[in-house]
Design an enzyme around this catalytic site. Structure first.
Site, PDB file in Angstrom:
ATOM      1  N   TYR A 205       0.821  -1.207   0.000  1.00  0.00           N
ATOM      2  CA  TYR A 205       0.000   0.000   0.000  1.00  0.00           C
ATOM      3  C   TYR A 205       0.860   1.265   0.000  1.00  0.00           C
ATOM      4  O   TYR A 205       2.051   1.242   0.313  1.00  0.00           O
ATOM      5  CB  TYR A 205      -0.933   0.010   1.216  1.00  0.00           C
ATOM      6  CG  TYR A 205      -0.232  -0.041   2.553  1.00  0.00           C
ATOM      7  CD1 TYR A 205       0.200   1.122   3.189  1.00  0.00           C
ATOM      8  CD2 TYR A 205      -0.013  -1.256   3.205  1.00  0.00           C
ATOM      9  CE1 TYR A 205       0.836   1.078   4.413  1.00  0.00           C
ATOM     10  CE2 TYR A 205       0.619  -1.317   4.434  1.00  0.00           C
ATOM     11  CZ  TYR A 205       1.038  -0.143   5.034  1.00  0.00           C
ATOM     12  OH  TYR A 205       1.678  -0.186   6.247  1.00  0.00           O
TER      13      TYR A 205
ATOM     14  N   LYS B 270      -5.130   5.519   2.547  1.00  0.00           N
ATOM     15  CA  LYS B 270      -4.386   4.282   2.324  1.00  0.00           C
ATOM     16  C   LYS B 270      -4.892   3.617   1.053  1.00  0.00           C
ATOM     17  O   LYS B 270      -6.056   3.226   0.963  1.00  0.00           O
ATOM     18  CB  LYS B 270      -4.564   3.345   3.523  1.00  0.00           C
ATOM     19  CG  LYS B 270      -3.734   2.080   3.488  1.00  0.00           C
ATOM     20  CD  LYS B 270      -3.929   1.296   4.782  1.00  0.00           C
ATOM     21  CE  LYS B 270      -3.040   0.072   4.878  1.00  0.00           C
ATOM     22  NZ  LYS B 270      -3.241  -0.651   6.136  1.00  0.00           N
TER      23      LYS B 270
ATOM     24  N   ASP C 194       0.877  -8.892  11.784  1.00  0.00           N
ATOM     25  CA  ASP C 194       1.717  -7.863  11.155  1.00  0.00           C
ATOM     26  C   ASP C 194       2.208  -6.869  12.198  1.00  0.00           C
ATOM     27  O   ASP C 194       2.231  -5.660  11.957  1.00  0.00           O
ATOM     28  CB  ASP C 194       0.925  -7.151  10.061  1.00  0.00           C
ATOM     29  CG  ASP C 194       1.831  -6.388   9.082  1.00  0.00           C
ATOM     30  OD1 ASP C 194       3.026  -6.744   8.984  1.00  0.00           O
ATOM     31  OD2 ASP C 194       1.349  -5.453   8.426  1.00  0.00           O
TER      32      ASP C 194
END
Length: 317
Positions: free
Chosen positions: A54, A69, A168
C-alpha cells in the site's frame, strides 16, 4: 458513472458480506467518500510513504487531517481487494479503542477500496524504534508505547466474537499521535481462529523479521504467534534497531542465538540519565522481550500476562 458503479457495487457487497460474517453487521459507523473528495483532500495524492502492499497519502478532509491508504502491489486485483476489505472489517470493529488508528471511512469507487484514516501527527515508528527521520524516543515513551500496545493486543485476541490474530506486528504498523500515544494499524493480514479451535492453518504471511518460527514451519497460527512478533517488537524498542539474523542460521535471531541480549540495549538509553531504577526496568523489559520471543509457542507468555508485566515495570519506579 458505470465505471464507478461497478466497483462500488462489487466492493460494497463483499464488504457487507464480510461484516455480517465477522460481526453480525454490528460495527462502528464510518463515512463513504467519492473519488473527487479523496483527490481534493489529498491535493491530488500528496505522497507520504510506501509499504509492501500500500501507499499512504496525507491530506485534509472537512478541516480534519487524514491519511489515505491505497493498496497497490504486484499481486492481483482480487488479492489487493481482499487485503483492503479485511483491513476495513477489523478496523471498523476496533476503531473506538484509543490505541487503534481510527478508520474514518472509505471510497468504494476505485477497483480496490481506499481507506480514510485519522492522522497521527508523529507518523509511524521505524525500524530504529524511533519515528520520522531517526527521531529519538526516550525510555519513558518506549515503555508507554509497549504497555499500551500490549493492552490493545490483549483486547484484540479475545474481544471479538472469535479471536483475531494480527500477524503484522512491527514498527511500521504502529503510529504515534501528538502525545506519543501509540495506535495499531494494518489489519489486512489478520486471521480469525475458527470456533472451538486454538489455531488456524494458513499460508505464511507477514514480515520475516517478526515471524513466529512455529508458524513459519507448520503454517499453524495461534495467539502465541502475535506474542512472538510483539517480543521482537520489544527488542526493536530496546535496541533502537531492527533485529539481525545470523549469517549461518538465516532464520534464527542473532542476539538470542548467541546469548548476547544484554549487548543490544540502545546505548543512548544509558546516556539519557533519568530516575533511579531505570536500569532495573530495562532489565525486566529485556527479560520479558526474551520470554515473548522464545522459539516454541508453549514457552511464551499469554498477551494478557505481557500487558500486566509491562504495567508492573512502568509502576516500579
Amino acid at each position: 458513472m458505470e465505471e464507478r458503479e461497478r466497483p462500488f457495487l462489487q466492493n460494497g457487497s463483499i464488504l457487507l458480506e464480510d461484516l455480517i460474517s465477522s460481526c453480525n453487521g454490528i460495527y462502528n459507523p464510518i463515512g463513504n467518500f467519492s473519488i473527487e473528495e479523496i483527490s481534493i483532500a489529498t491535493n491530488m495524492y500528496n505522497f507520504d510513504r510506501c509499504c509492501a502492499f500500500y501507499v499512504l497519502y496525507r491530506g485534509c478532509l472537512d478541516d480534519r487531517p487524514i491519511i489515505v491508504k491505497k493498496f497497490i502491489g504486484l499481486v492481483g486485483e482480487d488479492e489487493l481487494r481482499s487485503l483492503a476489505i479485511r483491513d476495513m472489517v477489523i478496523a471498523t470493529q476496533m476503531s473506538k479503542h484509543k490505541n487503534v488508528l481510527k478508520l474514518l471511512g472509505y471510497c468504494l469507487e476505485f477497483p480496490v477500496p481506499v481507506l480514510v484514516l485519522e492522522n497521527a501527527k508523529n507518523g509511524a515508528l521505524n525500524d530504529q524504534g524511533g519515528f520520522g527521520a531517526n527521531e529519538y524516543l526516550p525510555w519513558k515513551i518506549r515503555l508507554q508505547v509497549a504497555k499500551e500496545l500490549a493492552n490493545a493486543l490483549a483486547l484484540l485476541h479475545p474481544a471479538l466474537s472469535r479471536p483475531i490474530i494480527h500477524r503484522d506486528i512491527r514498527p511500521n504498523s504502529v503510529f504515534l499521535d501528538h502525545d506519543f500515544v501509540p495506535k495499531f494499524s494494518n489489519f489486512s493480514l489478520t486471521i480469525t481462529i475458527p470456533p472451538d479451535q486454538s489455531h488456524a492453518i494458513d499460508t505464511v504471511k507477514g514480515d520475516l523479521w517478526y515471524l513466529d518460527p512455529t508458524y513459519r514451519y507448520s503454517r499453524s497460527v495461534t495467539q502465541k504467534s502475535d506474542v512472538y512478533s510483539f517480543g521482537m517488537f520489544l527488542l526493536v524498542l530496546l535496541a533502537g534497531e531492527r533485529p539481525m539474523y545470523d549469517t549461518t542460521e538465516k532464520y534464527e535471531r542473532h542476539p538470542v542465538l548467541n546469548d548476547k541480549l544484554t549487548e543490544i540495549v540502545d546505548p543512548k538509553l544509558s546516556s539519557e540519565g533519568g530516575e533511579d531504577g531505570k536500569a532495573q526496568q530495562i532489565g525486566s523489559f529485556l527479560k520479558l522481550a526474551s520470554a515473548c520471543s522464545q522459539k516454541t509457542s508453549e514457552a511464551r507468555p499469554d498477551m494478557i500476562d505481557v500487558a500486566k508485566e509491562l504495567t508492573r515495570i512502568e509502576k516500579s519506579l
